[in-house]
Design a protein around this motif. Structure first.
Motif, short mmCIF file in Angstrom:
data_model
loop_
_atom_site.label_atom_id
_atom_site.label_comp_id
_atom_site.label_asym_id
_atom_site.label_seq_id
_atom_site.Cartn_x
_atom_site.Cartn_y
_atom_site.Cartn_z
N ASP A 268 0.86 -1.19 0.00
CA ASP A 268 0.00 0.00 0.00
C ASP A 268 0.89 1.23 0.00
O ASP A 268 1.60 1.49 0.98
N TYR A 269 0.86 1.99 -1.09
CA TYR A 269 1.73 3.16 -1.23
C TYR A 269 0.88 4.41 -1.20
O TYR A 269 -0.08 4.55 -1.96
N ILE A 270 1.22 5.34 -0.31
CA ILE A 270 0.50 6.60 -0.17
C ILE A 270 1.48 7.75 -0.37
O ILE A 270 2.47 7.86 0.36
N ASN A 271 1.21 8.57 -1.37
CA ASN A 271 2.08 9.72 -1.64
C ASN A 271 1.20 10.92 -1.94
O ASN A 271 0.98 11.31 -3.08
N THR A 272 0.65 11.49 -0.87
CA THR A 272 -0.24 12.64 -0.99
C THR A 272 0.10 13.65 0.09
O THR A 272 0.27 13.29 1.26
N SER B 57 4.64 7.20 2.14
CA SER B 57 4.96 5.97 2.85
C SER B 57 4.40 4.76 2.13
O SER B 57 3.49 4.86 1.30
N CYS B 58 4.97 3.60 2.46
CA CYS B 58 4.41 2.34 1.97
C CYS B 58 4.33 1.35 3.13
O CYS B 58 5.16 1.37 4.04
N ILE B 59 3.31 0.51 3.06
CA ILE B 59 3.12 -0.56 4.03
C ILE B 59 3.18 -1.87 3.28
O ILE B 59 2.46 -2.07 2.29
N GLY C 209 10.15 7.44 -6.74
CA GLY C 209 11.06 8.53 -7.07
C GLY C 209 10.35 9.86 -7.09
O GLY C 209 9.14 9.95 -6.86
N PHE C 210 11.13 10.92 -7.36
CA PHE C 210 10.64 12.29 -7.42
C PHE C 210 10.02 12.71 -6.09
O PHE C 210 9.06 13.48 -6.05
N HIS C 211 10.54 12.19 -4.98
CA HIS C 211 10.01 12.54 -3.67
C HIS C 211 10.42 13.95 -3.28
O HIS C 211 11.56 14.37 -3.52
#
Length: 287
Positions: free
Chosen positions: A52-56, A61-63, A77-79
């Protein structure tokens, strides 16, 4: 958790792939770590894991848990903020770390499609041949896995895809990373192209605009100096061309979530281009 870094052996691939990173974890003990923004891209391939990837907003984060799907793959990438990984079950993961723009030598797929896909490996290589991933993951030996990955990458390499002007720009930036605050206009003039052309080159082939790229380059150099130089905050700020100490602290918090002093205390692992805050003492790093 075991973590192993292996450098590419193929001299041509070394221009595009920085390293292969292998993770292996057994059991249900929770492992968490934090990494920081970088301009490289990570293609992560998982075996029988649900991710589960959350990038908002401020969440990046990822679980990772046990899953029923044989293989899945994601591009990270592009964080603009620190990335937090939480692993709750067994893990068998392969990461291919590409240099900036290097993934363009293997695919013309739009970054939007790649970043939102759970089958990035198939998107990039246009292959539904799961036997390839089976063959790779069936080897317990990480060196064998790396060798098979190199063979596959080399067969799919198309060097001519990356424009010469972009290669020139990235080389100039790498040679002048100490000039952390040089202007976009200066780079355009150096390359004899317009600002609009430079913007289009970066967004098309790197997935981010020139300003974001340069800010991340400066942060990574500052992060290296925080770990290794022993300089004061004032020295760190001016050696990395921040306006002042306050600007440096603000930028550091924006990228990592921590002040420079906090990072000095918290960073657990620093190897090659890796700088982690690791919350489990079981980690083993190997070359």
């Amino acid at each position: 958790m075991q973590s192993v870094i292996i450098q590419p052996q193929n001299q041509l691939l070394k221009k595009y792939v920085q390293y292969f990173l292998f993770f292996r974890k057994s059991g249900a003990e929770t492992v968490s770590y934090t990494t920081f923004p970088n301009n490289n891209l990570c293609l992560a391939i998982y075996k029988q894991n649900n991710v589960d990837y959350i990038n908002t907003g401020n969440t990046n984060s990822c679980i990772v848990r046990a899953g029923s799907q044989n293989y899945s793959s994601r591009l990270y990438g592009f964080h603009k903020t620190a990335f937090h990984a939480n692993i709750y079950d067994s893990l068998d993961q392969i990461c291919i770390i590409f240099y900036p723009s290097a993934i363009r030598a293997f695919t013309g797929e739009a970054y939007h499609n790649l970043l939102n896909s759970e089958e990035v490996f198939e998107c990039i290589f246009h292959s539904k041949n799961t036997f390839l991933l089976e063959e790779i993951f069936n080897h317990d030996n990480f060196s064998m896995r790396a060798a098979l990955l190199e063979q596959h990458l080399f067969k799919n390499l198309h060097e001519s895809i990356i424009p010469g002007k972009l290669q020139e720009a990235l080389h100039y930036i790498s040679q002048n990373s100490h000039l952390g605050s040089f202007k976009i206009e200066e780079l355009s003039k150096k390359l004899s192209i317009s600002d609009a052309t430079l913007f289009r080159l970066f967004t098309t082939h790197l997935g981010q605009n020139p300003k974001s790229y340069l800010k991340t380059v400066r942060f990574r150099k500052a992060l290296h100096d925080i770990i290794h130089s022993g300089q004061s905050l004032t020295q760190l700020a001016y050696s990395n061309e921040y306006y002042d100490q306050s600007h440096f602290i603000h930028d550091c918090k924006s990228f990592s979530g921590y002040s420079p002093k906090q990072l000095m205390r918290k960073i657990s692992v620093e190897q090659n281009a890796l700088a982690w805050i690791f919350n489990n003492e079981e980690l083993r790093m190997k070359n």
